[in-house]
Design an enzyme around this catalytic site. Sequence first.
Site, PDB file in Angstrom:
ATOM      1  N   GLU A   1      94.417 115.825  13.081  1.00 46.24           N
ATOM      2  CA  GLU A   1      93.588 114.682  12.695  1.00 46.24           C
ATOM      3  C   GLU A   1      94.112 113.321  13.150  1.00 46.24           C
ATOM      4  O   GLU A   1      93.350 112.444  13.529  1.00 46.24           O
ATOM      5  CB  GLU A   1      93.396 114.656  11.156  1.00 46.24           C
ATOM      6  CG  GLU A   1      92.429 115.702  10.636  1.00 46.24           C
ATOM      7  CD  GLU A   1      93.103 117.011  10.279  1.00 46.24           C
ATOM      8  OE1 GLU A   1      94.247 117.258  10.712  1.00 46.24           O
ATOM      9  OE2 GLU A   1      92.476 117.800   9.558  1.00 46.24           O
TER      10      GLU A   1
ATOM     11  N   ALA B   1      86.615 120.179  11.086  1.00 43.57           N
ATOM     12  CA  ALA B   1      85.359 119.568  10.675  1.00 43.57           C
ATOM     13  C   ALA B   1      84.641 119.147  11.948  1.00 43.57           C
ATOM     14  O   ALA B   1      85.271 118.954  12.999  1.00 43.57           O
ATOM     15  CB  ALA B   1      85.639 118.368   9.783  1.00 43.57           C
TER      16      ALA B   1
ATOM     17  N   GLY C   1      90.158 121.003   9.548  1.00 39.59           N
ATOM     18  CA  GLY C   1      89.466 121.607   8.418  1.00 39.59           C
ATOM     19  C   GLY C   1      89.540 123.131   8.416  1.00 39.59           C
ATOM     20  O   GLY C   1      89.399 123.753   7.365  1.00 39.59           O
TER      21      GLY C   1
ATOM     22  N   GLU D   1      92.807 123.867   6.848  1.00 41.07           N
ATOM     23  CA  GLU D   1      92.653 123.524   5.424  1.00 41.07           C
ATOM     24  C   GLU D   1      91.835 124.584   4.682  1.00 41.07           C
ATOM     25  O   GLU D   1      92.125 124.909   3.528  1.00 41.07           O
ATOM     26  CB  GLU D   1      92.001 122.138   5.303  1.00 41.07           C
ATOM     27  CG  GLU D   1      92.932 121.037   5.811  1.00 41.07           C
ATOM     28  CD  GLU D   1      92.241 119.694   5.965  1.00 41.07           C
ATOM     29  OE1 GLU D   1      91.261 119.609   6.730  1.00 41.07           O
ATOM     30  OE2 GLU D   1      92.672 118.726   5.323  1.00 41.07           O
TER      31      GLU D   1
END
Length: 258
Positions: free
Chosen positions: A132, A64, A109, A112
Amino acid sequence: MYEHLKIEERGTIAIMTISAPKSLNALNSAILKEMDDYLTHFDCNRFRCLIVTGDGEKSFVAGADISEMASLGMLEGQAFGARGANVFRKLETLHVPVIAAVNGFALGGGCELAMACDIRICSDNARFGQPEVGLGIIPGFSGTVRLARLVGMGMAKQLIYTGKPIKADEALRIGLVNAVVPQAELMDKAMEIATQIAANAPLAVKAAKLCINDEYDMAADDAIQNESVIFGRCFATDDQKQGMKAFLEKGKYEFQGK
Ligand code: CO8
């Protein structure tokens, strides 16, 4: 049509390439919005498989967008996480199989996103990880949900607690990806698998995807019952009639999705 997505259509196979080269294809709100729009309008009758990849030779998706997340408060963080999680769930529940062709970094992300796809293949330079906790957050696009399901609790906890990335061969060893190929062959390999899928009866493939997804969380008896019902429904399709007739007559039938 989109600023950060390149869409290509090869017959019944669609390719969605995430393109934000300056940030190694990191996912910001604008990209997630475009992905949401693309998936919402995706024509599952026309296409039989979707391939997701990243632009360039270095990165699939490097996570992200940290520059967008840096100043978020608690509720904004929750909203951002939910936005990504919803888009990824749309991908996971899309009525056609989705192949992640991971062409480099798949971090945070990005990992993911790959995990929300049905099948993952990667290039030999790929790196997977959930870094993260090194940024003071946890995986927020459903990584704590999907990683353990894919590679088991112990390995998922190690990857998430340490934040250390793993190379392609280790991702293959733990079952995070199905195949590793040289970068130059990645899209050919993805197309090969997509073409194999696209040649099969689309309603049956869709039914199989829904069964596998739904039954994962069911008790065994319920799951077996569910499969029986969906199996029975296949016999109400023209493709089943024509496909079996063609087999018995030693011919070949091009499935129509009816
Ligand atoms: N966000 C924003 N920008 C990024 C990101 C990212 N995730 N990754 C890379 N970039 C940018 C860099 O800042 C750099 O920009 P600039 O040229 O302006 O300095 C550019 O991309 C190129 O990157 P590098 O110079 O760092 O390239 P390197 O080859 O040296 O390193 C790495 C590549 C190892 C991939 C490195 O860029 C890196 O570590 N990136 C961050 C990886 C990461 O930590 N990802 C996880 C982010 S957190 C996350 O994904 C949480 C998901 C759930 C969110 C829930 C919301 C609440």
